[in-house]
Design a protein around this motif. Structure first.
Motif, PDB file in Angstrom:
ATOM      1  N   CYS A 170       0.441  -1.045   0.102  1.00 38.35           N
ATOM      2  CA  CYS A 170       0.508  -0.429   0.197  1.00 38.35           C
ATOM      3  C   CYS A 170       0.934   1.087  -0.302  1.00 38.35           C
ATOM      4  O   CYS A 170       1.427   1.377   0.870  1.00 38.35           O
ATOM      5  N   SER A 171       0.696   2.616  -0.798  1.00 40.54           N
ATOM      6  CA  SER A 171       1.298   3.114  -0.901  1.00 40.54           C
ATOM      7  C   SER A 171       0.526   4.554  -0.818  1.00 40.54           C
ATOM      8  O   SER A 171      -0.520   4.272  -1.670  1.00 40.54           O
ATOM      9  N   PHE A 172       0.227   5.988  -0.604  1.00 41.75           N
ATOM     10  CA  PHE A 172       0.828   6.959  -0.905  1.00 41.75           C
ATOM     11  C   PHE A 172       1.394   7.826  -0.932  1.00 41.75           C
ATOM     12  O   PHE A 172       2.658   8.062  -0.471  1.00 41.75           O
ATOM     13  N   LYS A 173       0.268   9.230  -1.094  1.00 40.99           N
ATOM     14  CA  LYS A 173       1.131  10.553  -1.286  1.00 40.99           C
ATOM     15  C   LYS A 173       0.126  11.839  -0.088  1.00 40.99           C
ATOM     16  O   LYS A 173      -0.966  11.201  -0.404  1.00 40.99           O
ATOM     17  N   SER A 174       0.284  12.335  -0.024  1.00 42.08           N
ATOM     18  CA  SER A 174       0.026  12.957   0.740  1.00 42.08           C
ATOM     19  C   SER A 174       0.648  14.882   0.586  1.00 42.08           C
ATOM     20  O   SER A 174       1.625  15.151   0.840  1.00 42.08           O
ATOM     21  N   SER A 175      -0.611  15.803  -0.093  1.00 44.49           N
ATOM     22  CA  SER A 175       0.044  17.596  -0.061  1.00 44.49           C
ATOM     23  C   SER A 175       0.221  17.952   1.747  1.00 44.49           C
ATOM     24  O   SER A 175       1.045  18.609   1.859  1.00 44.49           O
ATOM     25  N   SER A 176       0.066  17.029   2.402  1.00 45.99           N
ATOM     26  CA  SER A 176      -0.187  17.301   4.304  1.00 45.99           C
ATOM     27  C   SER A 176       1.587  16.889   4.698  1.00 45.99           C
ATOM     28  O   SER A 176       1.997  15.407   4.404  1.00 45.99           O
ATOM     29  N   PRO A 177       2.089  17.412   6.074  1.00 46.52           N
ATOM     30  CA  PRO A 177       3.559  16.417   6.352  1.00 46.52           C
ATOM     31  C   PRO A 177       2.803  15.504   6.985  1.00 46.52           C
ATOM     32  O   PRO A 177       1.836  15.782   7.318  1.00 46.52           O
ATOM     33  N   ILE A 178       3.690  13.926   7.123  1.00 46.64           N
ATOM     34  CA  ILE A 178       3.360  13.259   7.918  1.00 46.64           C
ATOM     35  C   ILE A 178       3.708  13.630   9.440  1.00 46.64           C
ATOM     36  O   ILE A 178       4.456  14.112   9.783  1.00 46.64           O
ATOM     37  N   THR A 179       2.612  13.514  10.414  1.00 42.10           N
ATOM     38  CA  THR A 179       2.499  13.865  11.641  1.00 42.10           C
ATOM     39  C   THR A 179       2.619  13.206  12.103  1.00 42.10           C
ATOM     40  O   THR A 179       1.254  11.534  11.590  1.00 42.10           O
ATOM     41  N   GLU A 180       2.402  13.217  13.493  1.00 42.50           N
ATOM     42  CA  GLU A 180       1.702  11.503  14.696  1.00 42.50           C
ATOM     43  C   GLU A 180       0.444  11.017  14.174  1.00 42.50           C
ATOM     44  O   GLU A 180      -0.483   9.872  14.260  1.00 42.50           O
ATOM     45  N   SER A 181      -0.435  12.140  13.685  1.00 42.73           N
ATOM     46  CA  SER A 181      -2.321  12.291  13.369  1.00 42.73           C
ATOM     47  C   SER A 181      -2.255  11.209  12.305  1.00 42.73           C
ATOM     48  O   SER A 181      -3.563  10.953  11.831  1.00 42.73           O
ATOM     49  N   LEU A 182      -1.341  10.977  11.391  1.00 40.74           N
ATOM     50  CA  LEU A 182      -1.279   9.901  10.053  1.00 40.74           C
ATOM     51  C   LEU A 182      -2.192   8.760  10.964  1.00 40.74           C
ATOM     52  O   LEU A 182      -1.222   8.307  11.957  1.00 40.74           O
ATOM     53  N   ILE A 183      -2.807   7.722  10.188  1.00 47.47           N
ATOM     54  CA  ILE A 183      -3.455   6.551  10.561  1.00 47.47           C
ATOM     55  C   ILE A 183      -4.052   5.742   9.150  1.00 47.47           C
ATOM     56  O   ILE A 183      -4.091   6.236   8.120  1.00 47.47           O
ATOM     57  N   VAL A 184      -3.350   4.470   9.513  1.00 47.46           N
ATOM     58  CA  VAL A 184      -3.415   3.813   8.466  1.00 47.46           C
ATOM     59  C   VAL A 184      -4.524   2.720   9.068  1.00 47.46           C
ATOM     60  O   VAL A 184      -4.146   2.147  10.729  1.00 47.46           O
ATOM     61  N   ASP A 185      -5.642   1.974   8.260  1.00 50.73           N
ATOM     62  CA  ASP A 185      -6.673   0.796   8.631  1.00 50.73           C
ATOM     63  C   ASP A 185      -6.716   0.645   7.744  1.00 50.73           C
ATOM     64  O   ASP A 185      -6.926   0.448   6.356  1.00 50.73           O
ATOM     65  N   TRP A 186      -5.977  -1.182   7.948  1.00 50.06           N
ATOM     66  CA  TRP A 186      -6.690  -2.171   6.763  1.00 50.06           C
ATOM     67  C   TRP A 186      -7.847  -2.803   6.856  1.00 50.06           C
ATOM     68  O   TRP A 186      -8.074  -3.364   8.789  1.00 50.06           O
ATOM     69  N   THR A 187      -8.272  -3.148   6.475  1.00 50.30           N
ATOM     70  CA  THR A 187     -10.091  -3.938   6.510  1.00 50.30           C
ATOM     71  C   THR A 187      -9.895  -5.075   5.303  1.00 50.30           C
ATOM     72  O   THR A 187      -9.426  -5.394   3.815  1.00 50.30           O
ATOM     73  N   TYR A 188     -10.862  -6.073   5.539  1.00 46.10           N
ATOM     74  CA  TYR A 188     -10.947  -7.519   4.797  1.00 46.10           C
ATOM     75  C   TYR A 188     -12.245  -7.713   5.087  1.00 46.10           C
ATOM     76  O   TYR A 188     -13.153  -7.166   5.340  1.00 46.10           O
ATOM     77  N   GLN A 189     -12.699  -8.088   3.629  1.00 43.93           N
ATOM     78  CA  GLN A 189     -13.695  -8.908   3.350  1.00 43.93           C
ATOM     79  C   GLN A 189     -13.775 -10.348   2.583  1.00 43.93           C
ATOM     80  O   GLN A 189     -12.793 -10.379   1.440  1.00 43.93           O
ATOM     81  N   PRO A 190     -14.225 -10.945   3.280  1.00 41.66           N
ATOM     82  CA  PRO A 190     -13.829 -12.345   2.498  1.00 41.66           C
ATOM     83  C   PRO A 190     -14.351 -12.650   0.917  1.00 41.66           C
ATOM     84  O   PRO A 190     -15.433 -11.741   1.028  1.00 41.66           O
TER      85      PRO A 190
END
Length: 93
Positions: free
Chosen positions: A9-29
């Motif tokens: 999973c790769s991403f780009k952000s226009s905002s600086p990376i901070t401790e507020s960054l959240i990553v969530d992974w979900t799964y559906q069978p």
């Protein structure tokens, strides 16, 4: 099957990376049914503590490099399904 698999999973952000960054992974069978949260990251990784992926997911990313990948240990055919990576880096979503 029975080898470690990397879910990229790769991403780009226009905002600086901070401790507020959240990553969530979900799964559906493949068979459908409920979406299941299997991984959460906010400064540190929080793998799921319940369900079929318990004790099998590890953080493989580096948010400073735009990488939010995870690894799954000992995959089996019944793990097949849709995996969704969601990255939020306030105020950029």
């Amino acid at each position: 099957v029975n080898e470690q698999v990397l879910l990229k999973c790769s991403f780009k952000s226009s905002s600086p990376i901070t401790e507020s960054l959240i990553v969530d992974w979900t799964y559906q069978p493949l068979t459908g049914g409920q979406m299941e949260k299997i991984f959460h990251y906010q400064s540190v990784p929080y793998p799921t503590t319940v369900g079929k992926f318990k004790d099998r997911i590890s953080w493989a990313g580096d948010v400073a490099k735009g990488d939010a990948s995870i690894a799954i240990q000992s995959p089996v055919l019944s793990d097949n399904g849709t995996f969704i990576c969601s990255v939020k880096n306030p105020p950029d979503v």
